[in-house]
Design an enzyme around this catalytic site. Structure first.
Site, mmCIF file in Angstrom:
data_model
loop_
_atom_site.group_PDB
_atom_site.id
_atom_site.type_symbol
_atom_site.label_atom_id
_atom_site.label_comp_id
_atom_site.label_asym_id
_atom_site.label_seq_id
_atom_site.Cartn_x
_atom_site.Cartn_y
_atom_site.Cartn_z
ATOM 1 C CD GLU A 1 5.421 -38.020 11.877
ATOM 2 O OE1 GLU A 1 6.502 -37.445 12.154
ATOM 3 O OE2 GLU A 1 5.226 -39.227 12.123
ATOM 4 C CG PHE B 1 4.437 -47.323 22.603
ATOM 5 C CD1 PHE B 1 5.672 -46.813 22.977
ATOM 6 C CD2 PHE B 1 4.208 -47.601 21.262
ATOM 7 C CE1 PHE B 1 6.664 -46.615 22.036
ATOM 8 C CE2 PHE B 1 5.195 -47.403 20.314
ATOM 9 C CZ PHE B 1 6.430 -46.898 20.705
ATOM 10 C CD GLN B 2 4.643 -44.423 18.739
ATOM 11 O OE1 GLN B 2 3.794 -44.933 18.023
ATOM 12 N NE2 GLN B 2 5.855 -44.121 18.300
ATOM 13 C CE LYS C 1 -4.151 -50.993 16.533
ATOM 14 N NZ LYS C 1 -4.142 -50.959 15.070
ATOM 15 C CG MET D 1 14.916 -11.614 9.681
ATOM 16 S SD MET D 1 15.137 -10.297 8.487
ATOM 17 C CE MET D 1 13.617 -10.365 7.614
#
Lengths: 557, 163
Positions: free
Chosen positions: A51, A113-114, A163, A467
């Site tokens: 993502e 969950f999640q 949801k 860098m």
């Protein structure tokens, strides 16, 4: 017409002009994905590998095209994976709409969950965010999000959609895009005050930032520069605001900017900033910055006025609209002495131009690409030495062709952004990256292969995190630590493993040949360029210092 | 360092308090007190924020607050025609000998006695910071047991604040 929340999401996205969404599916966005399936002829979905890369792709899509980028992620880790992408867009003022799924409102807060509080997580890095609590509010929330993303100073807007809101039904009525008319909010007196300073000035300079590009101010800047006989200096974000071959164009100033560009700012008596926010990397020492100049600051965001640098006249509004009003009033004049002085600075700059030791050099690679590809090619970078080399050297000819993570400095930005840029423009994009940055999000090359996105990746492989290594060289007594990667990664072979074309080059001849092959490839391609770890980025104005302490490379003996 | 009072009208939406306070922490500004409550229109809340800083900080804070989508109006209420009050409840040690003196002090400051026990007394006072601080100073000598402050609320005099 009665629709589910998920249907409303897709209908509203299409209504708002969305042609492409980047995303990754998951439990709490399954209903939205079912609608993407049912509407696959009307809206294209690009499946990213992670993502973060997807959010960078939506960002790159927006930077290259000016349209609002859209990313869809599931709840929990899907949502938190977007965070770096959202922060990147926020710091560079890129319009994004990020949709996240979440667990149903009825069970929210029970650590399901999640489940994550993504609104709370992203509070400090969004222009605005919403949690939609009722399906009846969904369509208008999405419409408002699209408006906010591009209104005034653009930025990312996040919409968290639980949801049960996606499955609930309500009446949907088609509406349009909320109109946004860019305007110059400043008063006539303020314009007059700026015009007066411009007419009095003998040594004016125009300083251009990313805001000028978003406002489409290219022509107005060129016109004002002509009228005032003023050179044009830029920030990292403004490098491609006007063509590099413009007379008086000095390129990037600041920490790794060109000598003349940085020096001219300190010698000017008038400094006109257009859509720039005076970041520490551009400014260095605040007290000594443009200290001989009166400052006119043009910006769409009132909060930028006097935030980092105090101005004498501030003009709030869309940069192009403000410039047009100035141009209508200001009387131009020639400044031969100032121009001669600038020419002397440039001469000195030329004499002390950075040079490289290796057979295959960063500037050599950049020049070869710049000469070979069409001028509307989107050129993307990651973050590090290669980014500065490209910003310094590449001759950009059109706005929105240089895509780089300026404010947030996100290593790993490039691969996703290059996918987004090529998708938006239909042109092959070029990604300049380093072996460090590329390793952070290289799996998005797999996305490019699957989705047949034309991208050519040029990896500057010096086996170091260059860098940071430079910082260790100059400021930490050459205590090189954790900056030599010493990895045995064969990037060309890796590209082949992803299904792309892989090339390797260690000399200019090999590079030219590889470039021909890479550009002719059917889909994505990659050239691994072996460069020396000892190439450095010059000039350098050390942090918090002024141009008086600029470090230039030793003259070639 | 000066003290500033900033009044805000905000849309009464999910997360708005968090959004305002997160702006302060992100930009490195300190809040001395923050109060929030519904206005006559329940879809709009009023916030009153007091802070210490210089005028540059104040200007930045006002501009950054004005940028938040849910902020309808933001106003510096530090000077001018403003009524501001704070309510404070103070529990102080009050033995037999001290009781009368504390009552005298309460009278002078127009504080109300709201509870009373053999060894302590609870006072309620409303007013501005100066008055309250003066009473607190006096009560310190007797032994402060507990103190609860609401933070300042402020409204402009006359007219309609939402214009």
């Amino acid at each position: 017409m009665q629709m589910t929340g998920a249907q409303i999401v897709i209908e509203t996205l299409i209504e708002q002009g969305t042609e492409v969404v980047f995303g990754y599916p998951g439990g709490t966005v399954n209903d939205i994905y079912d609608q993407l399936y049912q509407n696959k002829d009307r809206i294209r979905h690009i499946l990213c590998s992670h993502e973060q890369g997807g959010t960078h792709a939506a960002d790159g899509y927006s930077r290259a095209s000016g349209k609002t980028g859209v990313m869809i992620a599931t709840s929990g880790p899907g949502a938190t994976n977007t965070v770096t992408g959202v922060a990147t867009a926020y710091m560079d003022s890129i319009p994004l709409v990020v949709l996240t799924g979440n667990v149903s409102i009825s069970v929210m807060g029970q650590d399901n969950f999640q489940e994550v509080d993504i609104m709370g997580t992203t509070m400090g890095i969004v222009k605005h965010s919403y949690r939609v609590e009722k399906v009846e509010e969904l369509a208008d929330t999405i419409r408002e999000a699209f408006y906010l993303a591009r209104e005034g100073r653009p930025g990312p807007v996040l919409i968290d959609i639980p949801k049960d809101v996606q499955t609930a039904k309500c009446e949907f009525t088609q509406a349009g895009v909320i109109p946004y008319e860019p305007a110059a909010r400043c008063s006539e007196e303020e314009i007059d005050a700026a015009v007066k300073l411009m007419e009095e000035s003998r040594r004016p300079i125009i300083y251009v930032g990313g805001g000028a590009i978003y406002a489409g101010a290219e022509e107005s800047i060129l016109k004002l520069a002509q009228l005032l006989d003023a050179p044009i200096s830029t920030s990292l974000m403004g490098v491609d605001a006007v063509p590099a071959d413009t007379e008086g164009y000095l390129g990037m100033s600041g920490m790794h900017g060109h000598y003349a560009s940085t020096k001219a700012i300190s010698e000017a008596d008038l400094y006109v900033a257009v859509g720039a926010r005076f970041s520490d990397r551009s400014v260095g020492n605040k007290e000594k910055y443009a200290s001989r100049a009166r400052i006119v600051h043009i910006d769409v965001d009132p909060a930028e006025i006097n935030k980092n640098i105090d101005s004498d006249v501030d003009l709030i509004g869309d940069a192009n609209e403000v410039l047009k009003r100035i141009i209508a009033k200001v009387k131009g004049s020639r400044k031969p002495e100032w121009k001669a002085e600038i020419a002397r600075m440039k001469e000195y700059e030329k004499k002390r131009e950075p040079y490289f030791e290796g057979p295959l050099t960063p500037y050599g690679i950049i020049d070869a690409v710049c000469e070979r590809v069409p001028e509307d090619t989107p050129v993307v970078t990651d973050v590090g030495e290669h980014q500065m080399w490209v910003a310094q050297r590449y001759r950009f000819r059109r706005p929105r062709t240089f895509l780089t993570s300026g404010g947030f400095g996100t290593m790993g930005f490039g691969m996703g952004a290059a996918n987004g840029a090529a998708t938006a423009t239909g042109k092959r994009s070029i990604l300049f990256t380093g072996d460090g940055s590329f390793a952070m999000n290289m799996m998005e090359l797999g996305t490019a292969v699957t989705e047949n996105i034309p991208v050519t990746v040029i990896v500057f492989n010096n086996g170091t995190l260059g860098m940071v290594r430079e910082l260790q060289k100059f400021f930490v007594n050459e205590h090189y630590f954790a900056t030599t990667t010493n990895r045995k990664t064969d990037f060309a072979a890796l590209a082949e493993a992803f299904g792309a074309k892989g090339f390797k080059a260690a000399t200019p001849e090999e590079f030219s040949e590889a470039l021909e092959g890479a550009l002719a490839a059917e889909g994505p391609s990659l050239i691994e360029c072996m460069i020396s770890p000892d190439e450095l980025v010059y000039p350098m104005v050390p942090p918090n210092k002024s141009v008086d302490e600029i470090m230039l490379q030793e003259e070639r003996s | 360092m000066s003290k500033y009072t900033i009044g805000l009208l905000v849309r009464n939406r999910y997360g708005v308090l968090s959004r305002v306070s997160s702006m302060f922490s992100r930009r490195g500004f300190n809040i001395d007190s923050l109060t929030v409550g519904e206005t006559a229109d329940s879809s709009i809340s009023r916030m009153t924020i007091t802070l210490s800083g210089n005028s540059h900080d104040r200007d930045q804070i006002i501009k950054q607050l004005a940028k938040l989508h849910e902020v309808i109006k933001v106003k510096d209420m530090s000077d001018g025609e403003v009524v501001s009050r704070e309510l404070v409840i103070i529990k102080v040690r009050a033995d037999r000998e001290a009781r009368q003196e504390i009552l005298n002090a309460a009278n002078v400051f127009r504080a109300k006695v709201v509870d009373y026990s053999p060894h302590s007394m609870m006072l309620e006072i409303t007013g501005t910071g100066d008055k309250i601080n003066a009473l607190v100073e006096i009560l310190k000598d007797y032994g402060l047991l507990e103190i609860a402050r609401t933070g300042i609320v402020a409204v402009e005099r006359g007219g309609n604040d939402r214009d």
